[in-house]
Design an enzyme around this catalytic site. Structure first.
Site, short mmCIF file in Angstrom:
data_model
loop_
_atom_site.label_atom_id
_atom_site.label_comp_id
_atom_site.label_asym_id
_atom_site.label_seq_id
_atom_site.Cartn_x
_atom_site.Cartn_y
_atom_site.Cartn_z
N HIS A 82 -41.34 13.35 56.41
CA HIS A 82 -40.52 14.34 57.10
C HIS A 82 -40.33 13.83 58.53
O HIS A 82 -41.12 14.10 59.42
CB HIS A 82 -41.20 15.71 57.04
CG HIS A 82 -41.30 16.25 55.65
ND1 HIS A 82 -40.33 17.05 55.09
CD2 HIS A 82 -42.22 16.04 54.68
CE1 HIS A 82 -40.66 17.34 53.84
NE2 HIS A 82 -41.81 16.73 53.57
N ARG A 159 -61.35 -1.45 56.91
CA ARG A 159 -60.75 -0.17 56.49
C ARG A 159 -59.85 -0.31 55.27
O ARG A 159 -59.53 0.68 54.62
CB ARG A 159 -59.95 0.43 57.65
CG ARG A 159 -58.78 -0.42 58.08
CD ARG A 159 -58.02 0.17 59.25
NE ARG A 159 -57.06 -0.79 59.79
CZ ARG A 159 -55.91 -0.45 60.36
NH1 ARG A 159 -55.58 0.81 60.46
NH2 ARG A 159 -55.11 -1.38 60.84
N ARG A 186 -41.85 21.38 49.95
CA ARG A 186 -43.28 21.27 49.69
C ARG A 186 -43.94 22.56 49.19
O ARG A 186 -45.07 22.52 48.73
CB ARG A 186 -44.00 20.77 50.94
CG ARG A 186 -43.49 19.44 51.45
CD ARG A 186 -43.56 18.34 50.40
NE ARG A 186 -43.13 17.04 50.96
CZ ARG A 186 -43.22 15.89 50.33
NH1 ARG A 186 -43.70 15.85 49.11
NH2 ARG A 186 -42.80 14.77 50.91
#
Length: 248
Positions: A82, A159, A186
């Site tokens: 978005h 990570r 959503r």
């Protein structure tokens, strides 16, 4: 870790600000008088007029900022699509996760064996991360780097072993028009369960601040036909009843 959503800040008197913008568009009023006579009744009238005309640009003048935690990286990958919004997310590059939190999907929680496999995978990811950090950190120190910088550089690569389930925190700011679009997509039953839960919580909070503005917000089928076509969930009556009840 459970979902937590906090509305940190928003434009003061958001509905009145939007009404003043609408008033400027549709009358000869000057800037000195733009806020005059904007009673609660007149404000609601201007907002309803905007909605009926489909004139949504004045809605962009107000914004809402949320603090969100207890969500997965899988969710934030969807959230940042978005694009008319601002995001600040906890960095895995600068923050060492000595014990990362993670989100377990409800369907996995329901099955003991599935949950066992899932948790074992999370524990293995943490173990691999810790080992990689130590290996890389020792190497960088041996090459002459100080311990602080060595660790920062080590976690940049370590990570990569973290899963989508890894819990994260994020600050999100959207204007009201972008929020409505977010809710339209959503809050839909076809949206992924986690981001739908987030959207519904955000909608509930903004309705407390601007009830008229967000009165008809929700999935696309609330105010028209289902936009999903053949992919519809087939529960349009149930969905409409839910959001109409919440609007009362």
């Amino acid at each position: 870790m459970a979902l937590k959503v906090k509305l940190l800040e928003h434009t003061p008197d958001p509905e009145k600000i939007i009404a003043s913008a609408a008033k400027l568009c549709y009358s000869s009023v000057g800037v000195e008088d733009i806020m005059e006579n904007l009673t609660e009744e007149n404000t609601e009238k201007f907002l309803n007029m905007l909605m009926s005309y489909g004139h949504e640009s004045p809605i962009e003048h107000v914004s809402f900022t949320f603090a969100i935690e207890g969500v997965s990286r899988s969710l934030t990958h969807q959230l940042v699509r978005h694009r008319i919004a601002s995001f600040s997310q906890q960095s895995q590059r600068y923050v060492r996760l000595n014990q990362f939190e993670y989100v377990i999907p409800p369907e996995i929680k329901k099955n003991d064996r599935a949950k066992e496999v899932f948790i074992a995978s999370m524990e293995q990811s943490q173990k691999a991360y810790d080992e990689l950090v130590n290996i890389l950190k020792d190497r960088y120190i041996n090459e002459g780097m100080n311990a602080l910088n060595a660790e920062k550089k080590a976690i940049e690569d370590a990570r990569y072993v973290f899963p989508n389930a890894c819990e994260t925190k994020i600050i999100v700011t959207m204007n009201a028009r972008s929020l409505m679009n977010f809710f339209r997509h959503r809050c839909c039953n076809r949206a992924q369960w986690e981001i739908r839960e987030l959207a519904e919580e955000m909608l509930m909070q903004v309705k407390k601040i601007a009830p008229t503005l967000f009165k008809y917000s929700g999935p696309g089928c609330v105010n028209g036909p289902c936009p999903e076509g053949k992919m519809t969930c087939g529960k349009i009556a149930e969905v409409r009843a839910k959001y109409q009840t919440e609007n009362k």
